[in-house]
Enzyme design. Sequence first.
Site, PDB file in Angstrom:
ATOM      1  N   SER A 126       0.863  -1.171   0.000  1.00  0.00           N
ATOM      2  CA  SER A 126       0.000   0.000   0.000  1.00  0.00           C
ATOM      3  C   SER A 126       0.904   1.226   0.000  1.00  0.00           C
ATOM      4  O   SER A 126       2.086   1.135   0.375  1.00  0.00           O
ATOM      5  CB  SER A 126      -0.877   0.007   1.255  1.00  0.00           C
ATOM      6  N   TYR A 178      -1.944  -1.239  11.081  1.00  0.00           N
ATOM      7  CA  TYR A 178      -1.947  -1.605   9.662  1.00  0.00           C
ATOM      8  C   TYR A 178      -0.665  -1.145   8.980  1.00  0.00           C
ATOM      9  O   TYR A 178      -0.034  -1.908   8.235  1.00  0.00           O
ATOM     10  CB  TYR A 178      -3.160  -0.974   8.993  1.00  0.00           C
TER      11      TYR A 178
END
Length: 269
Positions: free
Chosen positions: A133, A146
């Site tokens: 990401s 995360y």
Amino acid sequence: MNKTVLITGASSGIGEATARYFLQRGWNVSATMRSRSKVGDWSQEKRAICPYLDVTKPETISAAIHETLEHFGQIDVLVNNAGYALMGPLEGVTADRLEHQFQTNVFGLVSTIQTVLPVLRQQGGGTIINVASIGGRLAFPLTSSYHATKWAVEGLSESLRYELRRFGIRVKIIEPGGVKTNFINHGTTWATHPDYTKMVDKVKQFSEKINDSLPAPQGVAKTIYRAATDKSGRLRYSPYGEAFLLLHAILPDKLWRYLIENMMLGKIK
């Protein structure tokens, strides 16, 4: 012989879009997943199989890889896509929930790579694509758990490419920006803490507000395919994330921090 891709987390979102795109391009697709209850008709194509695979259960990884080899005879590309986001203040994250976040996003990815590597080495090469990401390169509020996993995937991947080059195995990282999937509503778990309630509410409102305006996952699927067929030594691909990464790189930290806080948190009293 058609090439074969094995994708984890392929029941929806980026994983499903990737499975569909590789099928359209004539590949054999092993679209692995934990549940087939919501899988579309595309999974019935003769060049597609949908083995059960839960990345937190190593025995299912081995079984899915074995089933793929039995059906297609080879694995040319592994796409590690399975994952979810544990959001919320770190102070409210329990040890069990943090461990599960790492089990899914990092340790499961590692187990899948370790299981498929003997196959790729025996074949004389292949490609491993890890879906990270832009959150593996920069950070946003209330996403520390995360981010920790995605930064881990970035470092792991960058190091791994040196180890595997001599075996003809390429390593690629996909760093999507925001994408319109069910990730925000169904792929996110929230930790809570009473002293962070207003902050959590602000970030939830922001996430829900922007979700419908985000681009579809098909663009990420095309980038994954491009990475899978790219014979160069390029490591990173950032669909929909280039602008954020560029701004983060060129703006002074104080200005970057102001923009993010103003955008996602507003004024919290």
